[in-house]
Design an enzyme around this catalytic site. Structure first.
Site, PDB file in Angstrom:
ATOM      1  N   ASN A 226       0.839  -1.200   0.000  1.00 35.28           N
ATOM      2  CA  ASN A 226       0.000   0.000   0.000  1.00 35.28           C
ATOM      3  C   ASN A 226       0.871   1.245   0.000  1.00 35.28           C
ATOM      4  OD1 ASN A 226      -3.077  -0.758   0.559  1.00 35.28           O
ATOM      5  ND2 ASN A 226      -1.783  -2.222   1.645  1.00 35.28           N
ATOM      6  N   ASP A 285      -3.497  -0.220  11.135  1.00 41.52           N
ATOM      7  CA  ASP A 285      -3.622   1.110  10.525  1.00 41.52           C
ATOM      8  C   ASP A 285      -5.012   1.654  10.829  1.00 41.52           C
ATOM      9  OD1 ASP A 285      -3.000   3.406   9.158  1.00 41.52           O
ATOM     10  OD2 ASP A 285      -3.015   2.526   7.157  1.00 41.52           O
TER      11      ASP A 285
END
Length: 396
Positions: A226, A285
């Site tokens: 990512n 996250d």
């Protein structure tokens, strides 16, 4: 009066990379040796707890955690109350310590808020704080993801620019930066000398730039796959570090994985695990929307919208973190990779502790470590959470 000795019986303890049928002994918040107890001190247990054949693993550690339950660390107006609310809430997920994480915010805000995030041990009031993880603003504009564009910057003047933005780094354990930014290698060296873990992320770096960063002290990749270019056969970029021949076999490169079912496809999880299992560090996250219903919530200087099972920047489809807790990420990873219970547990216990260089106290159930642990059933569902040997959460 000497501290009570606790004996946890009927356990399958995660220790030495296996599940061992044994008892766990605790005194004064630490794991102790039964041999010392019986043969040297000739003392028996004051309290015996039957764990019902539960799996007993170290407390879970989340090194990339932006907030939860409506609390955003990057924009909090009441830091102490927000920290306490989050620290208490994550006990239900088996998390006993975490790194509050900042997305990129306005530069003038860092010096105001960073001194307020003090490290603290866990207790009945909630999980412990292991130091801050600062994700930005020294990142790639191209790969910024949901980070605030006009606050992203560089370090033309080396570490002095870092200190000018952040101020005091005493409360900081980890910094994510982009290694292709000019001057990065010197900054990485300086941060490492200060005992701060450097992770590479939100970056368009070539493999060569990433390898140079690791050679100068960087030891992790932030949320692999990512906010970085995909693996390419002519330049594998950051992902290529997992198979780089420039990293000595004696060193471990750690990498965060968001196994929330949204950020990282199951095939990508399997690929990373099969290539480099020793470096897996599962992270959430997590955004302030974790633990809350559909709605709009703050994240740094922006707003997050929860819709269709994912968190996005409000009014867009741009992913901006997760809403899935760490224990569920662990179960997702186990299902996707078939790695086995031991490896799944170590990806949220031992490996993050190794990343942060805190294995003397966290991440294992070795003698002398903190008695922070979790009881799981065979499906890795949390049955109870303990800190310092004291039960701090169990289902109602």
């Amino acid at each position: 009066m000497p501290p009570s000795v606790l004996q946890f019986r009927n356990c399958r303890i995660l220790r030495d990379h296996q599940l061992l049928t044994d008892d766990l002994w605790v005194r004064d918040g630490k794991i102790i040796s039964p041999e010392q107890q019986f043969f040297a001190e000739k003392v028996s247990a004051d309290v015996v707890i039957d764990c019902g054949n539960s799996i007993v693993a170290p407390g879970l550690i989340d090194v990339h955690f932006n907030g939860a339950f409506g609390c955003d660390f990057s924009s909090s107006k009441d830091i102490e109350n927000d920290l306490q609310k989050v620290a208490k809430g994550v006990l239900a997920y088996g998390v006993t310590s975490f790194c509050p994480t900042f997305v990129t915010i306005r530069h003038q805000m860092y010096k105001e808020v960073l001194p307020k995030f003090l490290r603290r041990n866990g207790s009945r009031d909630g999980a412990g704080v292991l130091g801050l993880h600062l994700e930005g603003p020294f990142i790639s504009r191209e790969k910024r993801g949901a980070h605030l564009l006009d606050s992203i910057t560089d370090f033309k003047n080396g570490i002095s620019d870092v200190l000018n933005v952040y101020g005091d780094l005493d409360n900081v354990s980890m910094i994510t930066l982009a290694p292709e930014i000019p001057g990065a290698l010197g900054v990485i060296q300086d941060l490492c000398r200060r005992g701060i873990v450097v992770s590479l992320g939100h970056s368009a770096a070539t493999l060569a730039e990433a390898e140079a960063a690791v050679a100068n002290g960087a030891k992790a990749i932030t949320h692999l796959f990512n906010a970085m270019p995909p693996f390419h056969h002519r330049d594998p970029h950051l992902a290529g570090l997992l198979v780089s021949d420039r990293i000595p076999s004696s060193e471990t490169l750690f990498y965060g994985l968001i196994a929330d079912g949204v950020h990282t496809h199951a095939t990508a999880l399997r690929m990373a695990h099969r290539i480099y299992p020793q470096g897996v560090v599962l992270v959430t996250d997590a955004t302030p929307a974790m633990g809350l219903p559909l709605g709009v919530y703050p994240l740094g200087c922006q707003m997050v919208e929860v819709k269709e099972g994912r968190a996005v920047i409000a009014g867009t489809d741009l992913l901006c973190g997760s809403i899935v807790p760490l224990d569920q990420c662990m179960r997702n990873f186990l299902k996707a990779t078939g790695c086995g219970i031991v490896e799944a547990l170590e990806s949220v216990t031992l490996h993050p502790a190794q990343l942060l260089n805190i294995t003397e106290t966290k991440g294992t159930l070795d003698v002398g470590t903190d008695a922070d642990f979790v009881l799981f059933d065979d499906d890795l569902t949390v049955k109870a959470t303990y800190i310092d040997g004291e039960e701090v959460w169990k289902p109602a």
